[in-house]
Design a protein around this motif. Structure first.
Motif, PDB file in Angstrom:
ATOM      1  N   GLY A  46       0.853  -1.190   0.000  1.00 29.39           N
ATOM      2  CA  GLY A  46       0.000   0.000   0.000  1.00 29.39           C
ATOM      3  C   GLY A  46       0.885   1.234   0.000  1.00 29.39           C
ATOM      4  N   ILE A  47       0.673   2.104   0.976  1.00 27.28           N
ATOM      5  CA  ILE A  47       1.492   3.308   1.105  1.00 27.28           C
ATOM      6  C   ILE A  47       2.036   3.379   2.535  1.00 27.28           C
ATOM      7  N   GLY A  48       3.272   3.801   2.666  1.00 31.96           N
ATOM      8  CA  GLY A  48       3.904   3.914   3.981  1.00 31.96           C
ATOM      9  C   GLY A  48       5.381   3.612   3.840  1.00 31.96           C
ATOM     10  N   GLN A  49       6.119   3.668   4.928  1.00 34.49           N
ATOM     11  CA  GLN A  49       7.550   3.332   4.869  1.00 34.49           C
ATOM     12  C   GLN A  49       7.710   1.846   4.552  1.00 34.49           C
ATOM     13  N   ALA A  50       6.970   0.997   5.268  1.00 33.53           N
ATOM     14  CA  ALA A  50       7.055  -0.449   5.032  1.00 33.53           C
ATOM     15  C   ALA A  50       6.640  -0.774   3.604  1.00 33.53           C
ATOM     16  N   ALA A  51       5.661  -0.031   3.102  1.00 33.24           N
ATOM     17  CA  ALA A  51       5.112  -0.299   1.771  1.00 33.24           C
ATOM     18  C   ALA A  51       6.098   0.023   0.656  1.00 33.24           C
ATOM     19  N   LEU A  65      -3.053   1.643  -3.205  1.00 31.74           N
ATOM     20  CA  LEU A  65      -3.361   2.787  -2.352  1.00 31.74           C
ATOM     21  C   LEU A  65      -3.141   2.391  -0.892  1.00 31.74           C
ATOM     22  N   HIS A  66      -3.088   3.380  -0.021  1.00 29.48           N
ATOM     23  CA  HIS A  66      -2.953   3.107   1.405  1.00 29.48           C
ATOM     24  C   HIS A  66      -4.136   2.243   1.870  1.00 29.48           C
ATOM     25  N   GLY A  67      -3.854   1.113   2.460  1.00 30.80           N
ATOM     26  CA  GLY A  67      -4.911   0.229   2.983  1.00 30.80           C
ATOM     27  C   GLY A  67      -5.592  -0.630   1.938  1.00 30.80           C
ATOM     28  N   GLY A  90       2.628  -1.557   6.417  1.00 33.75           N
ATOM     29  CA  GLY A  90       2.736  -1.277   7.842  1.00 33.75           C
ATOM     30  C   GLY A  90       1.460  -1.607   8.605  1.00 33.75           C
ATOM     31  N   ASP A  91       1.521  -1.416   9.921  1.00 35.69           N
ATOM     32  CA  ASP A  91       0.352  -1.689  10.780  1.00 35.69           C
ATOM     33  C   ASP A  91      -0.772  -0.699  10.490  1.00 35.69           C
ATOM     34  N   GLY A  92      -0.416   0.544  10.137  1.00 31.96           N
ATOM     35  CA  GLY A  92      -1.458   1.517   9.793  1.00 31.96           C
ATOM     36  C   GLY A  92      -2.188   1.090   8.541  1.00 31.96           C
ATOM     37  N   CYS A  93      -1.427   0.698   7.539  1.00 34.69           N
ATOM     38  CA  CYS A  93      -1.983   0.331   6.232  1.00 34.69           C
ATOM     39  C   CYS A  93      -2.875  -0.915   6.344  1.00 34.69           C
ATOM     40  N   HIS A  94      -2.382  -1.934   7.057  1.00 33.98           N
ATOM     41  CA  HIS A  94      -3.131  -3.196   7.124  1.00 33.98           C
ATOM     42  C   HIS A  94      -4.262  -3.196   8.152  1.00 33.98           C
ATOM     43  N   GLY A  96      -5.403  -0.427  10.022  1.00 38.24           N
ATOM     44  CA  GLY A  96      -6.212   0.796  10.118  1.00 38.24           C
ATOM     45  C   GLY A  96      -7.051   0.962   8.855  1.00 38.24           C
ATOM     46  N   GLU A  97      -6.483   1.712   7.908  1.00 36.75           N
ATOM     47  CA  GLU A  97      -7.213   1.990   6.650  1.00 36.75           C
ATOM     48  C   GLU A  97      -7.644   0.691   5.945  1.00 36.75           C
ATOM     49  N   GLY A  98      -6.804  -0.334   6.020  1.00 33.20           N
ATOM     50  CA  GLY A  98      -7.123  -1.587   5.311  1.00 33.20           C
ATOM     51  C   GLY A  98      -7.784  -2.626   6.200  1.00 33.20           C
ATOM     52  N   ASP A 118       5.234  -3.972  11.956  1.00 29.58           N
ATOM     53  CA  ASP A 118       4.401  -3.411  13.036  1.00 29.58           C
ATOM     54  C   ASP A 118       5.258  -2.556  13.982  1.00 29.58           C
ATOM     55  N   ASN A 119       5.352  -1.247  13.652  1.00 34.90           N
ATOM     56  CA  ASN A 119       6.156  -0.347  14.496  1.00 34.90           C
ATOM     57  C   ASN A 119       5.278   0.444  15.463  1.00 34.90           C
ATOM     58  N   GLN A 120       3.993   0.111  15.517  1.00 29.50           N
ATOM     59  CA  GLN A 120       3.045   0.712  16.472  1.00 29.50           C
ATOM     60  C   GLN A 120       2.929   2.240  16.308  1.00 29.50           C
ATOM     61  N   VAL A 121       3.153   2.704  15.053  1.00 25.52           N
ATOM     62  CA  VAL A 121       3.076   4.148  14.787  1.00 25.52           C
ATOM     63  C   VAL A 121       2.937   4.346  13.272  1.00 25.52           C
ATOM     64  N   TYR A 122       2.456   5.534  12.864  1.00 27.81           N
ATOM     65  CA  TYR A 122       2.487   5.886  11.437  1.00 27.81           C
ATOM     66  C   TYR A 122       3.855   6.515  11.180  1.00 27.81           C
ATOM     67  N   GLY A 123       4.746   5.808  10.465  1.00 31.32           N
ATOM     68  CA  GLY A 123       6.088   6.325  10.228  1.00 31.32           C
ATOM     69  C   GLY A 123       6.112   7.384   9.134  1.00 31.32           C
ATOM     70  N   LEU A 124       5.577   7.038   7.966  1.00 38.16           N
ATOM     71  CA  LEU A 124       5.710   7.928   6.802  1.00 38.16           C
ATOM     72  C   LEU A 124       5.130   9.315   7.055  1.00 38.16           C
ATOM     73  N   THR A 125       4.001   9.358   7.771  1.00 42.38           N
ATOM     74  CA  THR A 125       3.341  10.661   7.969  1.00 42.38           C
ATOM     75  C   THR A 125       3.798  11.330   9.272  1.00 42.38           C
ATOM     76  N   LYS A 126       4.916  10.874   9.799  1.00 41.68           N
ATOM     77  CA  LYS A 126       5.650  11.529  10.875  1.00 41.68           C
ATOM     78  C   LYS A 126       5.061  11.385  12.276  1.00 41.68           C
TER      79      LYS A 126
HETATM   80  C1  LIG Z   1      -6.386   6.778   1.797  1.00 40.39           C
HETATM   81  C2  LIG Z   1      -5.202   7.368   2.483  1.00 40.39           C
HETATM   82  N1  LIG Z   1      -5.306   7.712   3.790  1.00 40.39           N
HETATM   83  C3  LIG Z   1      -4.239   8.216   4.438  1.00 40.39           C
HETATM   84  C4  LIG Z   1      -3.060   8.410   3.755  1.00 40.39           C
HETATM   85  C5  LIG Z   1      -1.872   9.020   4.471  1.00 40.39           C
HETATM   86  N2  LIG Z   1      -0.937   8.014   4.892  1.00 40.39           N
HETATM   87  C6  LIG Z   1       0.072   7.612   4.112  1.00 40.39           C
HETATM   88  S1  LIG Z   1       1.071   6.494   4.852  1.00 40.39           S
HETATM   89  C7  LIG Z   1       0.118   6.561   6.259  1.00 40.39           C
HETATM   90  C8  LIG Z   1       0.454   5.763   7.488  1.00 40.39           C
HETATM   91  C9  LIG Z   1       1.648   4.904   7.365  1.00 40.39           C
HETATM   92  O1  LIG Z   1       1.759   4.117   8.522  1.00 40.39           O
HETATM   93  P1  LIG Z   1       1.965   2.565   8.418  1.00 40.39           P
HETATM   94  O2  LIG Z   1       1.027   1.955   7.458  1.00 40.39           O
HETATM   95  O3  LIG Z   1       1.938   2.016   9.793  1.00 40.39           O
HETATM   96  O4  LIG Z   1       3.407   2.419   7.750  1.00 40.39           O
HETATM   97  P2  LIG Z   1       4.836   2.970   8.171  1.00 40.39           P
HETATM   98  O5  LIG Z   1       5.035   4.254   7.434  1.00 40.39           O
HETATM   99  O6  LIG Z   1       4.857   3.139   9.660  1.00 40.39           O
HETATM  100  O7  LIG Z   1       5.749   1.895   7.716  1.00 40.39           O
HETATM  101  C10 LIG Z   1      -0.947   7.428   6.129  1.00 40.39           C
HETATM  102  C11 LIG Z   1      -1.949   7.698   7.173  1.00 40.39           C
HETATM  103  C12 LIG Z   1      -2.995   8.032   2.396  1.00 40.39           C
HETATM  104  N3  LIG Z   1      -1.864   8.121   1.686  1.00 40.39           N
HETATM  105  N4  LIG Z   1      -4.077   7.522   1.790  1.00 40.39           N
END
Ligand SMILES: Cc1ncc(C[n+]2csc(CCOP(=O)(O)OP(=O)(O)O)c2C)c(N)n1
Ligand code: SF4
Length: 283
Positions: A46-51, A65-67, A90-94, A96-98, A118-126
Protein backbone atom coordinates in the motif's frame (compact mmCIF):
# COMPACT_ATOMS: atom_id res chain seq x y z
CA UNK A 1 18.28 -21.29 -8.27
CA UNK A 2 18.11 -17.58 -7.38
CA UNK A 3 20.52 -16.31 -4.74
CA UNK A 4 20.02 -13.44 -2.30
CA UNK A 5 21.98 -11.19 -4.71
CA UNK A 6 19.51 -12.00 -7.53
CA UNK A 7 16.82 -10.11 -5.58
CA UNK A 8 18.85 -6.92 -5.98
CA UNK A 9 20.56 -4.37 -3.79
CA UNK A 10 19.12 -0.85 -3.74
CA UNK A 11 19.64 2.37 -1.86
CA UNK A 12 16.67 2.87 0.46
CA UNK A 13 14.93 5.99 1.79
CA UNK A 14 14.65 4.46 5.29
CA UNK A 15 16.27 6.04 8.36
CA UNK A 16 19.51 4.42 9.56
CA UNK A 17 18.63 1.99 12.36
CA UNK A 18 15.04 1.42 11.16
CA UNK A 19 13.84 -2.18 11.59
CA UNK A 20 12.72 -2.19 7.94
CA UNK A 21 16.31 -2.86 6.79
CA UNK A 22 16.45 -6.14 8.73
CA UNK A 23 12.99 -7.22 7.57
CA UNK A 24 14.10 -6.73 3.95
CA UNK A 25 17.23 -8.82 4.65
CA UNK A 26 15.12 -11.60 6.20
CA UNK A 27 12.69 -11.50 3.27
CA UNK A 28 15.48 -11.84 0.68
CA UNK A 29 16.97 -14.75 2.62
CA UNK A 30 13.59 -16.48 2.84
CA UNK A 31 12.95 -16.00 -0.90
CA UNK A 32 16.34 -17.38 -1.87
CA UNK A 33 15.95 -20.38 0.48
CA UNK A 34 12.45 -21.05 -0.84
CA UNK A 35 13.86 -21.70 -4.31
CA UNK A 36 11.72 -18.94 -5.82
CA UNK A 37 12.87 -16.95 -8.84
CA UNK A 38 12.24 -13.17 -9.03
CA UNK A 39 9.77 -13.67 -11.92
CA UNK A 40 7.68 -16.10 -9.78
CA UNK A 41 6.95 -13.43 -7.19
CA UNK A 42 4.46 -10.56 -7.04
CA UNK A 43 4.97 -8.10 -4.21
CA UNK A 44 1.94 -5.93 -3.46
CA UNK A 45 1.97 -3.07 -0.99
CA UNK A 46 0.00 0.00 0.00
CA UNK A 47 1.49 3.31 1.10
CA UNK A 48 3.90 3.91 3.98
CA UNK A 49 7.55 3.33 4.87
CA UNK A 50 7.06 -0.45 5.03
CA UNK A 51 5.11 -0.30 1.77
CA UNK A 52 8.29 0.85 0.01
CA UNK A 53 9.74 -2.66 0.44
CA UNK A 54 8.81 -3.82 -3.10
CA UNK A 55 10.81 -0.86 -4.48
CA UNK A 56 13.92 -2.47 -3.03
CA UNK A 57 13.46 -5.97 -4.42
CA UNK A 58 13.86 -7.34 -7.93
CA UNK A 59 10.54 -9.06 -8.73
CA UNK A 60 7.07 -8.14 -10.05
CA UNK A 61 5.53 -5.36 -7.96
CA UNK A 62 2.27 -3.45 -7.57
CA UNK A 63 2.02 -0.41 -5.32
CA UNK A 64 -1.61 0.12 -4.39
CA UNK A 65 -3.36 2.79 -2.35
CA UNK A 66 -2.95 3.11 1.41
CA UNK A 67 -4.91 0.23 2.98
CA UNK A 68 -5.90 -1.22 -0.38
CA UNK A 69 -3.14 -3.71 -1.12
CA UNK A 70 -5.20 -6.82 -0.30
CA UNK A 71 -7.94 -6.40 -2.95
CA UNK A 72 -5.26 -5.95 -5.63
CA UNK A 73 -3.33 -8.96 -4.32
CA UNK A 74 -6.48 -11.10 -4.24
CA UNK A 75 -7.32 -10.24 -7.86
CA UNK A 76 -3.78 -11.00 -9.02
CA UNK A 77 -3.69 -14.33 -7.17
CA UNK A 78 -7.03 -15.45 -8.57
CA UNK A 79 -6.08 -14.41 -12.11
CA UNK A 80 -2.72 -16.16 -11.90
CA UNK A 81 -2.44 -18.67 -9.04
CA UNK A 82 1.05 -19.57 -10.30
CA UNK A 83 2.34 -16.33 -8.77
CA UNK A 84 3.69 -16.34 -5.22
CA UNK A 85 1.90 -13.25 -3.92
CA UNK A 86 3.39 -11.39 -0.95
CA UNK A 87 1.64 -8.41 0.58
CA UNK A 88 3.85 -6.16 2.65
CA UNK A 89 2.86 -2.92 4.44
CA UNK A 90 2.74 -1.28 7.84
CA UNK A 91 0.35 -1.69 10.78
CA UNK A 92 -1.46 1.52 9.79
CA UNK A 93 -1.98 0.33 6.23
CA UNK A 94 -3.13 -3.20 7.12
CA UNK A 95 -4.92 -2.80 10.43
CA UNK A 96 -6.21 0.80 10.12
CA UNK A 97 -7.21 1.99 6.65
CA UNK A 98 -7.12 -1.59 5.31
CA UNK A 99 -8.80 -3.17 8.33
CA UNK A 100 -11.88 -4.45 6.55
CA UNK A 101 -9.82 -5.97 3.74
CA UNK A 102 -7.62 -7.60 6.36
CA UNK A 103 -10.64 -9.26 8.02
CA UNK A 104 -11.99 -10.46 4.66
CA UNK A 105 -8.62 -11.93 3.64
CA UNK A 106 -8.31 -13.82 6.92
CA UNK A 107 -11.79 -15.29 6.54
CA UNK A 108 -11.26 -16.29 2.88
CA UNK A 109 -7.88 -17.90 3.53
CA UNK A 110 -6.56 -16.80 0.16
CA UNK A 111 -3.17 -18.34 -0.65
CA UNK A 112 -1.01 -15.25 -0.03
CA UNK A 113 1.64 -14.21 2.49
CA UNK A 114 1.05 -11.01 4.46
CA UNK A 115 4.05 -9.40 6.17
CA UNK A 116 3.20 -6.49 8.46
CA UNK A 117 5.98 -4.17 9.67
CA UNK A 118 4.40 -3.41 13.04
CA UNK A 119 6.16 -0.35 14.50
CA UNK A 120 3.04 0.71 16.47
CA UNK A 121 3.08 4.15 14.79
CA UNK A 122 2.49 5.89 11.44
CA UNK A 123 6.09 6.33 10.23
CA UNK A 124 5.71 7.93 6.80
CA UNK A 125 3.34 10.66 7.97
CA UNK A 126 5.65 11.53 10.87
CA UNK A 127 4.45 9.82 13.97
CA UNK A 128 0.69 9.75 14.53
CA UNK A 129 -0.75 6.85 16.56
CA UNK A 130 -1.59 3.65 14.67
CA UNK A 131 -4.13 0.94 15.56
CA UNK A 132 -1.44 -0.98 17.46
CA UNK A 133 -0.12 2.02 19.46
CA UNK A 134 -0.36 1.33 23.18
CA UNK A 135 -2.83 3.12 25.41
CA UNK A 136 -1.29 6.35 26.71
CA UNK A 137 1.19 6.60 23.79
CA UNK A 138 1.78 10.33 23.22
CA UNK A 139 2.34 11.89 19.81
CA UNK A 140 2.09 15.43 18.41
CA UNK A 141 -1.39 14.52 17.14
CA UNK A 142 -2.38 12.74 20.39
CA UNK A 143 -0.70 15.00 23.03
CA UNK A 144 -2.81 13.56 25.87
CA UNK A 145 -1.96 10.00 24.87
CA UNK A 146 -3.94 7.37 22.98
CA UNK A 147 -7.30 6.59 24.57
CA UNK A 148 -8.23 3.52 22.50
CA UNK A 149 -7.28 -0.02 23.34
CA UNK A 150 -4.74 -1.39 20.81
CA UNK A 151 -5.81 -3.66 17.97
CA UNK A 152 -4.54 -7.21 18.48
CA UNK A 153 -3.87 -8.61 14.97
CA UNK A 154 -2.82 -12.06 16.12
CA UNK A 155 -5.87 -12.60 18.33
CA UNK A 156 -8.13 -11.46 15.49
CA UNK A 157 -6.41 -13.73 12.95
CA UNK A 158 -6.47 -16.75 15.26
CA UNK A 159 -10.11 -16.15 16.21
CA UNK A 160 -10.97 -16.21 12.47
CA UNK A 161 -9.00 -19.45 11.98
CA UNK A 162 -6.52 -17.91 9.56
CA UNK A 163 -4.24 -20.59 8.09
CA UNK A 164 -0.87 -19.49 9.50
CA UNK A 165 -0.37 -16.84 12.19
CA UNK A 166 3.10 -15.84 13.33
CA UNK A 167 5.04 -13.02 14.96
CA UNK A 168 8.65 -12.15 14.18
CA UNK A 169 11.09 -9.50 15.39
CA UNK A 170 13.36 -7.46 13.11
CA UNK A 171 16.16 -7.96 15.66
CA UNK A 172 16.08 -11.73 14.98
CA UNK A 173 16.78 -11.87 11.23
CA UNK A 174 17.40 -15.63 10.88
CA UNK A 175 14.36 -16.52 12.99
CA UNK A 176 12.23 -14.10 10.92
CA UNK A 177 13.59 -15.48 7.63
CA UNK A 178 12.64 -18.99 8.79
CA UNK A 179 9.10 -17.82 9.66
CA UNK A 180 8.70 -16.11 6.27
CA UNK A 181 9.96 -19.23 4.52
CA UNK A 182 7.42 -21.35 6.40
CA UNK A 183 4.70 -18.81 5.56
CA UNK A 184 5.59 -18.93 1.86
CA UNK A 185 5.38 -22.74 1.92
CA UNK A 186 1.98 -22.69 3.63
CA UNK A 187 -1.02 -23.30 1.34
CA UNK A 188 -3.50 -20.65 2.51
CA UNK A 189 -3.18 -17.26 4.14
CA UNK A 190 0.00 -16.68 6.14
CA UNK A 191 0.17 -13.63 8.41
CA UNK A 192 3.55 -12.62 9.82
CA UNK A 193 3.34 -9.60 12.12
CA UNK A 194 6.85 -8.25 12.69
CA UNK A 195 7.91 -6.17 15.70
CA UNK A 196 9.82 -3.30 14.08
CA UNK A 197 11.32 -0.31 15.87
CA UNK A 198 10.73 3.09 14.26
CA UNK A 199 13.75 4.98 15.54
CA UNK A 200 12.41 8.38 14.50
CA UNK A 201 8.82 8.42 15.80
CA UNK A 202 8.36 5.68 18.39
CA UNK A 203 10.59 6.39 21.38
CA UNK A 204 8.63 3.98 23.62
CA UNK A 205 8.70 0.67 21.73
CA UNK A 206 12.40 0.85 20.92
CA UNK A 207 14.75 -1.92 19.76
CA UNK A 208 15.69 -2.49 23.42
CA UNK A 209 12.05 -2.52 24.49
CA UNK A 210 11.30 -5.34 22.01
CA UNK A 211 14.60 -7.15 22.63
CA UNK A 212 13.97 -7.25 26.41
CA UNK A 213 10.53 -8.79 25.91
CA UNK A 214 10.62 -11.01 22.80
CA UNK A 215 11.09 -14.71 23.51
CA UNK A 216 11.02 -17.59 21.03
CA UNK A 217 8.29 -20.19 21.26
CA UNK A 218 9.91 -23.58 21.77
CA UNK A 219 9.10 -27.01 20.32
CA UNK A 220 6.71 -27.64 23.22
CA UNK A 221 4.23 -25.19 21.65
CA UNK A 222 1.75 -27.02 19.41
CA UNK A 223 0.59 -24.50 16.74
CA UNK A 224 -2.51 -26.58 16.01
CA UNK A 225 -3.73 -25.92 19.58
CA UNK A 226 -6.18 -23.07 18.89
CA UNK A 227 -6.99 -22.30 22.52
CA UNK A 228 -3.33 -22.07 23.54
CA UNK A 229 -2.56 -19.92 20.49
CA UNK A 230 -5.41 -17.57 21.48
CA UNK A 231 -3.97 -17.32 24.99
CA UNK A 232 -0.47 -16.57 23.66
CA UNK A 233 -1.81 -13.86 21.34
CA UNK A 234 -2.78 -11.83 24.44
CA UNK A 235 0.73 -12.00 25.92
CA UNK A 236 2.09 -8.53 25.11
CA UNK A 237 3.66 -7.03 28.21
CA UNK A 238 6.82 -8.00 30.04
CA UNK A 239 7.07 -10.97 27.66
CA UNK A 240 6.11 -11.16 23.99
CA UNK A 241 6.14 -14.55 22.20
CA UNK A 242 7.67 -14.72 18.71
CA UNK A 243 7.35 -17.69 16.37
CA UNK A 244 4.48 -19.63 14.83
CA UNK A 245 1.48 -19.26 17.14
CA UNK A 246 -1.19 -20.98 15.08
CA UNK A 247 -1.60 -23.07 11.95
CA UNK A 248 -4.36 -25.08 10.30
CA UNK A 249 -4.80 -26.84 6.98
CA UNK A 250 -8.22 -25.64 5.87
CA UNK A 251 -8.60 -25.28 2.08
CA UNK A 252 -7.34 -22.07 0.54
CA UNK A 253 -9.88 -19.72 -1.09
CA UNK A 254 -8.50 -20.39 -4.59
CA UNK A 255 -9.04 -24.16 -4.10
CA UNK A 256 -12.79 -23.58 -4.35
CA UNK A 257 -12.76 -22.31 -7.96
CA UNK A 258 -13.24 -25.17 -10.44
CA UNK A 259 -12.23 -22.89 -13.30
CA UNK A 260 -8.74 -22.52 -11.83
CA UNK A 261 -8.12 -26.27 -11.99
CA UNK A 262 -7.41 -25.80 -15.71
CA UNK A 263 -4.58 -23.38 -14.96
CA UNK A 264 -4.37 -19.59 -14.60
CA UNK A 265 -7.18 -17.61 -16.22
CA UNK A 266 -4.53 -15.78 -18.23
CA UNK A 267 -3.62 -19.08 -20.00
CA UNK A 268 -7.19 -20.20 -20.72
CA UNK A 269 -8.86 -19.60 -24.10
CA UNK A 270 -11.71 -17.07 -24.11
CA UNK A 271 -14.99 -18.09 -25.76
CA UNK A 272 -15.76 -14.64 -27.18
CA UNK A 273 -19.26 -15.58 -28.38
CA UNK A 274 -20.25 -16.83 -24.90
CA UNK A 275 -18.71 -13.72 -23.32
CA UNK A 276 -20.64 -11.44 -25.71
CA UNK A 277 -23.85 -13.27 -24.78
CA UNK A 278 -23.23 -12.68 -21.07
CA UNK A 279 -22.40 -9.01 -21.67
CA UNK A 280 -25.51 -8.51 -23.81
CA UNK A 281 -27.70 -9.99 -21.07
CA UNK A 282 -26.88 -6.87 -19.01
CA UNK A 283 -27.58 -4.43 -21.87
C1 LIG B 1 -6.39 6.78 1.80
C2 LIG B 1 -5.20 7.37 2.48
N1 LIG B 1 -5.31 7.71 3.79
C3 LIG B 1 -4.24 8.22 4.44
C4 LIG B 1 -3.06 8.41 3.76
C5 LIG B 1 -1.87 9.02 4.47
N2 LIG B 1 -0.94 8.01 4.89
C6 LIG B 1 0.07 7.61 4.11
S1 LIG B 1 1.07 6.49 4.85
C7 LIG B 1 0.12 6.56 6.26
C8 LIG B 1 0.45 5.76 7.49
C9 LIG B 1 1.65 4.90 7.36
O1 LIG B 1 1.76 4.12 8.52
P1 LIG B 1 1.96 2.57 8.42
O2 LIG B 1 1.03 1.95 7.46
O3 LIG B 1 1.94 2.02 9.79
O4 LIG B 1 3.41 2.42 7.75
P2 LIG B 1 4.84 2.97 8.17
O5 LIG B 1 5.04 4.25 7.43
O6 LIG B 1 4.86 3.14 9.66
O7 LIG B 1 5.75 1.89 7.72
C10 LIG B 1 -0.95 7.43 6.13
C11 LIG B 1 -1.95 7.70 7.17
C12 LIG B 1 -2.99 8.03 2.40
N3 LIG B 1 -1.86 8.12 1.69
N4 LIG B 1 -4.08 7.52 1.79
S1 SF4 C 1 10.31 7.07 10.00
FE1 SF4 C 1 10.37 5.22 11.26
S2 SF4 C 1 9.47 3.60 9.96
FE2 SF4 C 1 10.05 5.31 8.63
S3 SF4 C 1 12.10 4.81 7.88
FE3 SF4 C 1 12.33 6.14 9.68
S4 SF4 C 1 12.56 4.72 11.39
FE4 SF4 C 1 11.70 3.54 9.67
Amino acid sequence: MATIEDFGQFETAWCPGCGNHSILKALKKALAHSGLEPQDILMVSGIGQAAKTPHYLLCNAFNGLHGRSLPAASGAKLANPRLKVIVESGDGCHYGEGGNHFLAALRCNLDITIIVHDNQVYGLTKGQASPTSMEGFKTKAQPDGVWSHPFNPLAVAISLHAGFVARGFSGEIDHLAELIQQGLAHRGLALIDVLQPCVSFNKVNTFKWYKDRAYKLGPEHDPTDWARAMQLSFEFGQRIPIGLLYKNDRPAFDDHFDVLRNGPLADQPVDKAALREVMMSFA
